[in-house]
Design a protein around this motif. Structure first.
Motif, mmCIF file in Angstrom:
data_model
loop_
_atom_site.group_PDB
_atom_site.id
_atom_site.type_symbol
_atom_site.label_atom_id
_atom_site.label_comp_id
_atom_site.label_asym_id
_atom_site.label_seq_id
_atom_site.Cartn_x
_atom_site.Cartn_y
_atom_site.Cartn_z
ATOM 1 N N VAL A 97 0.917 -1.186 -0.078
ATOM 2 C CA VAL A 97 0.084 0.187 0.075
ATOM 3 C C VAL A 97 0.867 1.321 0.073
ATOM 4 O O VAL A 97 1.849 1.356 0.662
ATOM 5 N N SER A 98 0.533 2.068 -0.736
ATOM 6 C CA SER A 98 1.392 3.287 -0.901
ATOM 7 C C SER A 98 0.377 4.483 -1.261
ATOM 8 O O SER A 98 -0.357 4.370 -2.196
ATOM 9 N N ILE A 99 0.195 5.284 -0.303
ATOM 10 C CA ILE A 99 -0.573 6.379 -0.385
ATOM 11 C C ILE A 99 -0.141 7.916 -0.114
ATOM 12 O O ILE A 99 0.674 7.949 0.674
ATOM 13 N N SER A 100 -0.079 8.848 -1.114
ATOM 14 C CA SER A 100 0.422 10.183 -0.876
ATOM 15 C C SER A 100 -0.391 11.100 -0.056
ATOM 16 O O SER A 100 -1.854 10.677 -0.318
ATOM 17 N N ARG B 150 3.477 15.052 9.059
ATOM 18 C CA ARG B 150 4.206 14.032 8.987
ATOM 19 C C ARG B 150 4.074 13.132 10.540
ATOM 20 O O ARG B 150 4.436 12.048 11.081
ATOM 21 N N GLU B 151 3.679 14.214 11.489
ATOM 22 C CA GLU B 151 3.757 13.619 12.986
ATOM 23 C C GLU B 151 2.262 12.662 13.108
ATOM 24 O O GLU B 151 2.524 11.607 13.707
ATOM 25 N N LEU B 152 1.425 13.173 12.319
ATOM 26 C CA LEU B 152 0.271 12.079 12.143
ATOM 27 C C LEU B 152 0.521 10.843 11.530
ATOM 28 O O LEU B 152 0.006 9.701 11.937
ATOM 29 N N LEU B 153 1.227 11.077 10.573
ATOM 30 C CA LEU B 153 1.476 9.714 9.712
ATOM 31 C C LEU B 153 2.532 8.955 10.765
ATOM 32 O O LEU B 153 2.529 7.746 10.498
ATOM 33 N N LEU C 252 0.304 2.047 14.006
ATOM 34 C CA LEU C 252 -0.842 1.272 14.122
ATOM 35 C C LEU C 252 -0.915 0.420 13.046
ATOM 36 O O LEU C 252 -1.961 -0.457 12.991
ATOM 37 N N ILE C 253 -0.147 0.377 12.070
ATOM 38 C CA ILE C 253 -0.212 -0.634 11.010
ATOM 39 C C ILE C 253 0.359 -1.980 11.205
ATOM 40 O O ILE C 253 1.398 -1.903 12.004
ATOM 41 N N HIS C 254 0.058 -3.048 10.865
ATOM 42 C CA HIS C 254 0.546 -4.149 10.900
ATOM 43 C C HIS C 254 2.186 -4.266 10.648
ATOM 44 O O HIS C 254 2.376 -3.667 9.523
ATOM 45 N N PRO C 255 2.922 -4.930 11.139
ATOM 46 C CA PRO C 255 2.930 -5.848 12.298
ATOM 47 C C PRO C 255 2.885 -5.143 13.682
ATOM 48 O O PRO C 255 2.729 -5.983 14.547
ATOM 49 N N HIS C 256 3.045 -3.643 13.702
ATOM 50 C CA HIS C 256 3.004 -3.169 14.897
ATOM 51 C C HIS C 256 1.541 -3.008 15.438
ATOM 52 O O HIS C 256 1.445 -3.308 16.791
ATOM 53 N N SER D 71 -8.212 -0.308 2.736
ATOM 54 C CA SER D 71 -9.168 0.811 3.069
ATOM 55 C C SER D 71 -8.857 1.249 4.147
ATOM 56 O O SER D 71 -9.386 2.630 4.270
ATOM 57 N N THR D 72 -8.531 0.595 5.165
ATOM 58 C CA THR D 72 -8.299 1.338 6.637
ATOM 59 C C THR D 72 -7.037 2.248 6.669
ATOM 60 O O THR D 72 -7.209 3.178 7.370
ATOM 61 N N VAL D 73 -6.115 1.887 6.068
ATOM 62 C CA VAL D 73 -5.077 2.821 6.086
ATOM 63 C C VAL D 73 -5.416 3.859 5.150
ATOM 64 O O VAL D 73 -4.912 5.242 5.820
ATOM 65 N N GLU D 74 -6.048 3.907 4.155
ATOM 66 C CA GLU D 74 -6.534 5.046 3.261
ATOM 67 C C GLU D 74 -7.442 6.089 4.162
ATOM 68 O O GLU D 74 -7.570 7.039 4.319
ATOM 69 N N ARG D 75 -8.347 5.227 4.936
ATOM 70 C CA ARG D 75 -9.223 5.996 5.999
ATOM 71 C C ARG D 75 -8.519 6.925 7.006
ATOM 72 O O ARG D 75 -9.003 8.009 7.292
#
Length: 577
Positions: free
Chosen positions: A22-25, A36-39, A45-49, A56-60
């Motif tokens: 997944v790559s989202i700009s 950048r702090e929010l990202l 929060l993203i797998h595997p952490h 769709s969840t990452v995009e949301r």
């Protein structure tokens, strides 16, 4: 690869558990520092952490971060998270949807856990209660009996088959030796895996100078032996689902169980500590079937724990997935796709013939609805689960009532609301002057009580007196069956809308007040206020009216009060002496 923040252009890249990249700009960014702090928080929060494991969840989450940055910039804020004020953040969170608010709160919370930049009041707001509530959804009904039985049978079949293969593989390893000395026979392959851990064909080829296809041809049992000795996703999922159907532990608790959370009390009892998402750390005693299944799983996964890295050994649902992203060992929750594939592979279908959809909360609901009620502990009036409030039980776990039952409940609620409204009305009090001309002074009250001239004459003449008042209609059925004399206790009349207080009732009102004083001396304050509190306030209110009209009337009546229980019509259990 783990998720990471990309700077040119600003965005995020990650590889999910199913190997999806997944790559989202982030797009146009008026405040790159905050973005950048929010990202950075999203990365954790993203797998595997974390548990975010769908594109769709990452995009949301990225959309929520993008909207937050733009909204704050439009309001004149261009600083970092450390400069956020409570008022400015609250203003933004109030104006977004529940999902966007939750995403912003989680990203800020995780980011702050690592760098500690938020102001104390902002940190309190971020970790506090959400402003926007979720849209209420109809609770999921329990699985049908056929669906439930089919699910358990499929899980038991996989568990039994894999455990038998595991025992057979261990026995074969006992007859083997180092394959470098005895060759790559089947027993020697099992010996290699048991003593040196799971090995892939590529690793063997590298060590021996063989190509991977040549290893696969010479060692055809390697893949089967690895799966038999080290439980994979399919086996682990079968154990986990079967354990949930046996114990009814909530899904998030099942996912996060650890070996340290098992407290063995003898050979047959396990006190299980687990983490429940809606509350906190909780404990339960497993039933016999749950204990036996847990013992078997610990034996089945013992070899995996002996070879897995230290950080994985404590996870209860440890599994081995060769060739997966991030390494072969996994302990994170199993994502949705493997569950769906498992249902299709093992032909677990719902009542409509389609593959069964696993809503793990429904597993708990079904477990509770099918549990033998004779095995419940505590009072028979207790809720299904002492960890829940009765409202949660009713919303999520009780079966849907019939229309007649709903009507009966609504009738009870309406009656209770009517009682509250009647109790809120001021008392109807008649002084000596008002009694002389009651029809003229109180036409509204007379009409509201539905009294004719004869009934009014009986009421004012004392023929309808009860202990502390005159009753407009003792047969109304307000506190008992209609047409029967009212069974209410003497103090209940204080708040009854049919009660009319006159000067001749003042002595009994004072006797009731003295009775309340005696009860106060011998009853705990909380219990007294729950039983007698409202009536105590009303008797003082009525006496104050008479005292304001004729103070001597109350003083003369007080002389006739002996302050004993014999002055009141009490039941034996109500006496204070």
């Amino acid at each position: 690869m783990p998720a990471r923040v990309v700077d040119q252009p600003l965005g995020i890249e990650c590889v999910l558990s199913n190997a999806t990249t997944v790559s989202i700009s982030f797009g146009e960014c008026p405040n790159p520092t905050l973005a950048r702090e929010l990202l950075s928080g999203l990365v954790e929060l993203i797998h595997p952490h974390g548990r975010v494991d769908a594109p769709s969840t990452v995009e949301r989450y990225v959309n929520a971060a993008r909207a937050m940055v733009k909204t704050l910039d439009a309001g004149g804020f261009s600083g970092s998270a450390a400069e956020l004020s409570r008022a400015r953040l609250a203003e933004h969170l109030w104006g977004v949807s529940h999902q966007a608010e939750a995403a912003c709160r989680r990203m800020l919370t995780v980011f702050d856990e690592h760098v500690q930049v938020l102001r104390p009041e902002v940190r309190e707001l971020v970790r506090g209660r959400a402003f926007n509530r979720t849209v209420a959804r109809a609770p999921l009904a329990p699985y049908g009996e056929r669906e439930w039985q089919h699910l358990q049978e499929a899980c038991r079949a996989v568990v039994q088959e894999s455990y038998t293969a595991h025992q057979r593989a261990l026995a074969a390893a006992e007859d083997g030796q180092d394959p470098r000395d005895g060759g790559w026979t089947e027993p020697n392959v099992h010996w290699q895996l048991v003593h040196r851990g799971p090995t892939t064909a590529a690793e063997i080829g590298t060590e021996l100078g063989w190509s991977t296809p040549w290893v696969c041809e010479k060692v055809p049992t390697l893949r089967w032996a690895t799966t038999a000795l080290f439980p994979d996703v399919s086996t682990t999922l079968a154990y986990r689902l079967l354990f949930a159907t046996y114990t009814g532990i909530v899904p998030d608790g099942v996912d996060d169980l650890s070996v340290e959370g098992l407290d063995w009390a003898g050979d047959e009892v396990v006190l299980l500590d687990y983490l429940k998402g809606r509350t906190a750390k909780e404990s339960t005693t497993l039933n016999r079937r749950g204990v036996r299944l847990l013992e078997q799983w610990l034996q089945h996964s013992a070899l995996s724990r002996s070879h897995a890295p230290r950080e994985y050994c404590d996870a209860l649902w440890l599994r081995h997935v060769p060739g997966s992203v991030g390494g072969p060992w996994h302990k994170s929750p199993i994502s949705t796709y493997p569950v769906r594939a498992w249902m299709v592979k093992h032909q677990v279908s719902s009542d409509d013939g389609k593959p069964l959809k696993i809503h793990e909360s429904r597993i708990r609901t079904t477990y509770q609805s099918l549990r033998d009620r004779r095995s419940w502990f505590g009072s028979t009036r207790a809720t299904v689960d002492p960890n829940h409030m009765p409202r949660v039980e009713g919303d999520h776990y009780l079966t849907v009532t019939t229309q007649a039952q709903k009507d009966a409940v609504e009738t009870i609620i309406e009656a209770a609301q009517g009682d509250l409204l009647r109790k809120s009305r001021p008392p109807l009090i008649l002084t000596d002057d008002q009694i002389a001309d009651v029809a003229e002074e109180f036409p509204g009250q007379v009409a509201g009580l539905g009294l004719d001239d004869a009934a009014l004459s009986e009421l004012l003449g004392g023929e309808r007196d009860v202990f502390v008042a005159a009753c407009a209609d003792p047969l109304s059925g307000l506190h008992g069956p209609a047409g029967k004399p009212c069974p209410a206790r003497p103090w209940v009349c204080m708040l009854c809308p049919l009660a009319i207080f006159t000067p001749r009732h003042v002595p009994n009102l004072l006797r009731m007040k003295a009775f309340f004083s005696r009860q106060w001396r011998q009853t705990p304050a909380a219990q007294f206020m729950a039983v007698f509190g409202p009536y105590t306030q009303r008797v003082d209110e009525v006496l104050d009216v008479f005292r304001a009209h004729d103070a001597q009337l109350v003083l003369r009546a007080a002389g006739a009060v002996a302050d004993t229980d014999n002055e009141l019509p009490l039941l034996p259990e109500e006496r204070t002496q």
